[in-house]
Enzyme design. Sequence first.
Site, mmCIF file in Angstrom:
data_model
loop_
_atom_site.group_PDB
_atom_site.id
_atom_site.type_symbol
_atom_site.label_atom_id
_atom_site.label_comp_id
_atom_site.label_asym_id
_atom_site.label_seq_id
_atom_site.Cartn_x
_atom_site.Cartn_y
_atom_site.Cartn_z
ATOM 1 N N VAL A 1 24.659 -11.578 10.815
ATOM 2 C CA VAL A 1 24.317 -11.660 12.382
ATOM 3 C C VAL A 1 23.522 -12.504 12.831
ATOM 4 C CG1 VAL A 1 23.375 -10.213 14.158
ATOM 5 C CG2 VAL A 1 24.864 -8.980 12.517
ATOM 6 N N ASP B 1 28.136 -4.053 -2.850
ATOM 7 C CA ASP B 1 27.553 -3.109 -1.615
ATOM 8 C C ASP B 1 26.118 -2.761 -2.167
ATOM 9 O OD1 ASP B 1 26.500 -1.290 -0.018
ATOM 10 O OD2 ASP B 1 28.445 -0.661 0.617
ATOM 11 N N ILE B 2 25.194 -3.371 -1.522
ATOM 12 C CA ILE B 2 23.971 -3.318 -1.783
ATOM 13 C C ILE B 2 23.426 -1.816 -2.055
ATOM 14 C CG2 ILE B 2 22.360 -3.461 0.246
ATOM 15 C CD1 ILE B 2 20.615 -5.316 -1.237
ATOM 16 N N GLY C 1 25.586 -4.309 9.601
ATOM 17 C CA GLY C 1 25.656 -5.031 8.376
ATOM 18 C C GLY C 1 24.950 -4.361 7.417
ATOM 19 N N VAL C 2 23.876 -5.030 6.414
ATOM 20 C CA VAL C 2 23.314 -4.300 5.626
ATOM 21 C C VAL C 2 22.235 -3.230 6.208
ATOM 22 C CG1 VAL C 2 21.463 -4.674 3.935
ATOM 23 C CG2 VAL C 2 22.817 -6.353 4.055
ATOM 24 N N ASP C 3 21.631 -3.351 7.057
ATOM 25 C CA ASP C 3 20.786 -2.268 7.818
ATOM 26 C C ASP C 3 21.409 -1.223 8.075
ATOM 27 O OD1 ASP C 3 18.640 -1.445 8.918
ATOM 28 O OD2 ASP C 3 18.677 -2.751 10.686
ATOM 29 N N THR D 1 21.793 -14.249 6.927
ATOM 30 C CA THR D 1 22.972 -15.116 6.685
ATOM 31 C C THR D 1 24.077 -14.324 7.520
ATOM 32 O OG1 THR D 1 23.848 -14.207 4.462
ATOM 33 C CG2 THR D 1 22.273 -16.083 4.466
HETATM 34 N N1 AR6 Z 1 25.913 -5.159 0.950
HETATM 35 C C1 AR6 Z 1 25.545 -6.341 0.813
HETATM 36 N N2 AR6 Z 1 25.559 -7.443 1.628
HETATM 37 C C2 AR6 Z 1 26.147 -7.097 2.768
HETATM 38 C C3 AR6 Z 1 26.173 -5.740 3.178
HETATM 39 C C4 AR6 Z 1 26.230 -4.758 2.121
HETATM 40 N N3 AR6 Z 1 26.599 -3.496 2.406
HETATM 41 N N4 AR6 Z 1 26.752 -5.640 4.503
HETATM 42 C C5 AR6 Z 1 26.620 -7.118 4.767
HETATM 43 N N5 AR6 Z 1 26.246 -7.892 3.894
HETATM 44 P P1 AR6 Z 1 23.366 -8.876 8.305
HETATM 45 P P2 AR6 Z 1 21.042 -10.691 8.930
HETATM 46 C C6 AR6 Z 1 25.828 -9.251 4.036
HETATM 47 O O1 AR6 Z 1 23.886 -9.325 9.180
HETATM 48 O O2 AR6 Z 1 21.844 -11.785 9.087
HETATM 49 C C7 AR6 Z 1 21.320 -6.113 11.495
HETATM 50 O O3 AR6 Z 1 21.930 -5.531 12.702
HETATM 51 C C8 AR6 Z 1 26.440 -9.938 5.067
HETATM 52 O O4 AR6 Z 1 27.835 -10.546 4.576
HETATM 53 O O5 AR6 Z 1 23.422 -7.639 7.404
HETATM 54 O O6 AR6 Z 1 19.616 -10.603 8.386
HETATM 55 C C9 AR6 Z 1 20.149 -5.914 11.482
HETATM 56 O O7 AR6 Z 1 19.609 -4.759 12.468
HETATM 57 C C10 AR6 Z 1 25.380 -11.418 5.012
HETATM 58 O O8 AR6 Z 1 25.759 -12.259 4.202
HETATM 59 O O9 AR6 Z 1 21.749 -9.300 8.212
HETATM 60 C C11 AR6 Z 1 19.617 -7.008 12.650
HETATM 61 O O10 AR6 Z 1 19.482 -7.013 13.939
HETATM 62 C C12 AR6 Z 1 24.085 -10.547 4.820
HETATM 63 O O11 AR6 Z 1 24.363 -9.555 4.165
HETATM 64 C C13 AR6 Z 1 20.344 -8.242 12.018
HETATM 65 O O12 AR6 Z 1 21.767 -7.331 11.475
HETATM 66 C C14 AR6 Z 1 22.980 -10.296 5.717
HETATM 67 O O13 AR6 Z 1 23.928 -9.963 6.970
HETATM 68 C C15 AR6 Z 1 19.834 -8.945 10.619
HETATM 69 O O14 AR6 Z 1 20.994 -9.846 10.348
#
Ligand code: AR6
Length: 174
Positions: A123, A13-14, A35-37, A121
């Site tokens: 959403v 988890d980042i 997600g990450v955000d 990768t």
């Molecule tokens: N730590 C590391 N990696 C993660 C974590 C975490 N805690 N959570 C998810 N991932 P995403 P995007 C992975 O959807 O595609 C948000 O709503 C996940 O499996 O977080 O750039 C923003 O506000 C995937 O491989 O980011 C934007 O609206 C990767 O992190 C939108 O999502 C990125 O997934 C951005 O979409």
Amino acid sequence: MTAAAMMRAESGDIVRADADAIVNAANETLLGGGGVDGAIHRAAGPDLLAHCRTLGGCPTGEARITPGFRLRARHIIHTVGPVWQGGNAREDALLQSCYRNVMALARRHGVRSIAFPAISTGVYRFPVDRATAIAVSTVHVELAQGSVTDVLFVCFNAPALAAYRAEIGRINLP
Ligand code: AR6
């Protein structure tokens, strides 16, 4: 890449990454999301959102820096990856621009260690192998510019980890 600089991939988890800066895969509002955000905003606390409200958003492909607030990381570098639309909407160039702009901001702030998620990768549906190749090759080139010596790609699942390790292995071949 300087002799001491290195890239590696780990699962996890980042928000728990032990780095000077962690990178957020944000959206253009910079006001949080899933997600990450979502994970970063929850862990950093409400002061992060209050700070982000003063920034006026961030266009796709660009990056903005904030303090880390309650995180272990001193800085959060927010970048907005492209939404995948099939590959003909400059997605590759925009994703590359995210990595370049994050690394440029990191250098400007004297960051030595940085942790990246797999931007776009989740959403935003960018194909993982294609995004990984762009991430690793772009960061590899940027490392030659100095300051950053330690890059961690934080992977949320096994296919992502395998893709990053394969790509890093390719770059390290003589
Ligand atoms: N730590 C590391 N990696 C993660 C974590 C975490 N805690 N959570 C998810 N991932 P995403 P995007 C992975 O959807 O595609 C948000 O709503 C996940 O499996 O977080 O750039 C923003 O506000 C995937 O491989 O980011 C934007 O609206 C990767 O992190 C939108 O999502 C990125 O997934 C951005 O979409």
